[in-house]
Design a protein around this motif. Sequence first.
Motif, mmCIF file in Angstrom:
data_model
loop_
_atom_site.group_PDB
_atom_site.id
_atom_site.type_symbol
_atom_site.label_atom_id
_atom_site.label_comp_id
_atom_site.label_asym_id
_atom_site.label_seq_id
_atom_site.Cartn_x
_atom_site.Cartn_y
_atom_site.Cartn_z
ATOM 1 N N HIS A 74 13.567 -0.494 14.965
ATOM 2 C CA HIS A 74 13.715 -0.852 13.547
ATOM 3 C C HIS A 74 12.506 -0.498 12.692
ATOM 4 N N GLY A 75 11.428 -0.064 13.308
ATOM 5 C CA GLY A 75 10.251 0.278 12.537
ATOM 6 C C GLY A 75 9.451 -0.954 12.154
ATOM 7 N N PRO A 76 8.313 -0.730 11.454
ATOM 8 C CA PRO A 76 7.428 -1.846 11.105
ATOM 9 C C PRO A 76 8.030 -2.749 10.029
ATOM 10 N N VAL A 77 7.676 -4.006 10.087
ATOM 11 C CA VAL A 77 8.025 -4.954 9.034
ATOM 12 C C VAL A 77 6.874 -4.979 8.038
ATOM 13 N N GLU A 78 7.183 -4.685 6.773
ATOM 14 C CA GLU A 78 6.154 -4.578 5.757
ATOM 15 C C GLU A 78 6.099 -5.838 4.908
ATOM 16 N N ASP A 111 9.094 -6.822 2.949
ATOM 17 C CA ASP A 111 10.189 -7.409 3.719
ATOM 18 C C ASP A 111 10.104 -8.926 3.698
ATOM 19 N N VAL A 112 8.869 -9.449 3.757
ATOM 20 C CA VAL A 112 8.676 -10.898 3.728
ATOM 21 C C VAL A 112 9.111 -11.464 2.387
ATOM 22 N N VAL A 113 8.675 -10.804 1.293
ATOM 23 C CA VAL A 113 8.992 -11.284 -0.051
ATOM 24 C C VAL A 113 10.487 -11.241 -0.310
ATOM 25 N N GLU A 114 11.131 -10.146 0.088
ATOM 26 C CA GLU A 114 12.550 -9.938 -0.197
ATOM 27 C C GLU A 114 13.478 -10.542 0.849
ATOM 28 N N ARG A 115 12.906 -11.086 1.922
ATOM 29 C CA ARG A 115 13.721 -11.603 3.027
ATOM 30 C C ARG A 115 14.730 -10.545 3.469
ATOM 31 N N SER A 116 14.217 -9.363 3.738
ATOM 32 C CA SER A 116 15.087 -8.241 4.084
ATOM 33 C C SER A 116 15.811 -8.498 5.398
ATOM 34 N N ALA A 117 16.875 -7.712 5.632
ATOM 35 C CA ALA A 117 17.640 -7.851 6.870
ATOM 36 C C ALA A 117 16.755 -7.566 8.084
ATOM 37 N N ARG A 118 15.845 -6.616 7.941
ATOM 38 C CA ARG A 118 14.935 -6.289 9.051
ATOM 39 C C ARG A 118 14.016 -7.473 9.350
ATOM 40 N N TYR A 119 13.499 -8.093 8.289
ATOM 41 C CA TYR A 119 12.618 -9.243 8.464
ATOM 42 C C TYR A 119 13.364 -10.412 9.106
ATOM 43 N N ALA A 158 -2.080 -9.407 -12.830
ATOM 44 C CA ALA A 158 -0.753 -8.864 -12.580
ATOM 45 C C ALA A 158 -0.746 -8.145 -11.253
ATOM 46 N N PRO A 159 0.380 -8.163 -10.527
ATOM 47 C CA PRO A 159 0.453 -7.445 -9.253
ATOM 48 C C PRO A 159 0.194 -5.967 -9.445
ATOM 49 N N ALA A 160 -0.478 -5.386 -8.511
ATOM 50 C CA ALA A 160 -0.742 -3.952 -8.599
ATOM 51 C C ALA A 160 0.549 -3.188 -8.538
ATOM 52 N N SER A 161 0.657 -2.125 -9.298
ATOM 53 C CA SER A 161 1.867 -1.316 -9.293
ATOM 54 C C SER A 161 1.951 -0.567 -7.985
ATOM 55 N N SER A 162 3.161 -0.149 -7.658
ATOM 56 C CA SER A 162 3.361 0.543 -6.382
ATOM 57 C C SER A 162 2.608 1.857 -6.353
ATOM 58 N N SER A 163 2.367 2.473 -7.554
ATOM 59 C CA SER A 163 1.674 3.749 -7.575
ATOM 60 C C SER A 163 0.193 3.599 -7.278
ATOM 61 N N ARG A 164 -0.369 2.391 -7.549
ATOM 62 C CA ARG A 164 -1.790 2.184 -7.330
ATOM 63 C C ARG A 164 -2.085 1.449 -6.032
ATOM 64 N N ARG A 165 -1.085 0.798 -5.490
ATOM 65 C CA ARG A 165 -1.308 -0.034 -4.313
ATOM 66 C C ARG A 165 -1.119 0.774 -3.043
ATOM 67 N N ALA A 166 -1.986 0.529 -2.083
ATOM 68 C CA ALA A 166 -1.860 1.223 -0.795
ATOM 69 C C ALA A 166 -0.572 0.805 -0.126
ATOM 70 N N PRO A 167 0.048 1.699 0.641
ATOM 71 C CA PRO A 167 1.294 1.341 1.340
ATOM 72 C C PRO A 167 1.095 0.129 2.215
ATOM 73 N N ALA A 168 2.117 -0.731 2.245
ATOM 74 C CA ALA A 168 2.036 -1.934 3.085
ATOM 75 C C ALA A 168 2.005 -1.528 4.547
ATOM 76 N N ARG A 169 1.168 -2.196 5.311
ATOM 77 C CA ARG A 169 1.078 -1.913 6.740
ATOM 78 C C ARG A 169 2.114 -2.729 7.501
ATOM 79 N N ALA A 170 2.203 -2.426 8.782
ATOM 80 C CA ALA A 170 3.163 -3.136 9.636
ATOM 81 C C ALA A 170 2.742 -4.585 9.789
ATOM 82 N N LEU A 171 3.738 -5.448 9.741
ATOM 83 C CA LEU A 171 3.473 -6.869 9.975
ATOM 84 C C LEU A 171 3.922 -7.190 11.380
ATOM 85 N N SER A 172 3.005 -7.109 12.330
ATOM 86 C CA SER A 172 3.339 -7.309 13.726
ATOM 87 C C SER A 172 3.287 -8.768 14.068
ATOM 88 N N ARG A 173 3.728 -9.097 15.278
ATOM 89 C CA ARG A 173 3.837 -10.473 15.739
ATOM 90 C C ARG A 173 2.482 -11.103 15.943
#
Length: 253
Positions: free
Chosen positions: A85-89, A92-100, A229-244
């Motif tokens: 399923h790949g990394p949980v970013e 995923d936590v904020v949106e309660r995604s299906a992967r999360y 204000a939250p950093a925009s997606s264009s300025r923010r570094a990609p979210a890393r994997a949220l491992s166990r």
Amino acid sequence: MARPAAPHARASLISAARAEFVKKGLKGARIEDITAACGLSKGAFYLHAESKEALFAEVLGEFTSELQTLIEQRRGETERFFAEHGPVEARDVVERSARYELLLTVSAESDLRTLELLWSYRDVMHVLIRGSQGTDFDTVMWSFVDREVAHVSQEFQRLQASGALRTDVPAEVIGSLIVGTYVLLAQRMCQTEEKPDLAAWASSIHRLIREGCAPRESFPAESAARGSAPASSSRRAPARALSRTRSTPRSGP
């Protein structure tokens, strides 16, 4: 020739010994009380064990072996999840995604198996915590706790370094929190006759740990409350994997 030990008598003896160890501690328990509780003679005890300490060591060994099996099973399941399923970013936590949510389910099921094992051996945990003073077992629990806190702290430090988890909490605090939670729950189990809803415990514990460790920038409302204000997606570094992060005692007491 020595008389062979009867299997059913052995099971009764072990059950009686475990109850006596809880009531009086390993040092205070007497062999004659153990055998009287299961209808055996004191001499019959030695058909099954060399000493009460040897009998406890045998039960403890069974517990730690089963615990190690669960640890290895969990590692394998976690590896398969991320491979499939790949990394949980953070999002995923904020949106309660299906992967999360799927990761929570997989992890909670693993935690439930650990809680079920602790329920089965709650008396052993109780003896290690409160009833092993003055014996060769009096440091077993705390040596185990120290090892597990160090292990969880190392995992947390790696995730902090990658930006996957919050960095404003010392890693050793998280390790102590996670390991301590399970030790205290095991102790609580020994104080109740009615089995708790362990599935609810597993789900709640895992969600609290995972969401409490999420990077702070993954919560826009919190950022707004701090006046930024939250950093925009264009300025923010990609979210890393949220491992166990580990929430179950390993190679064990």
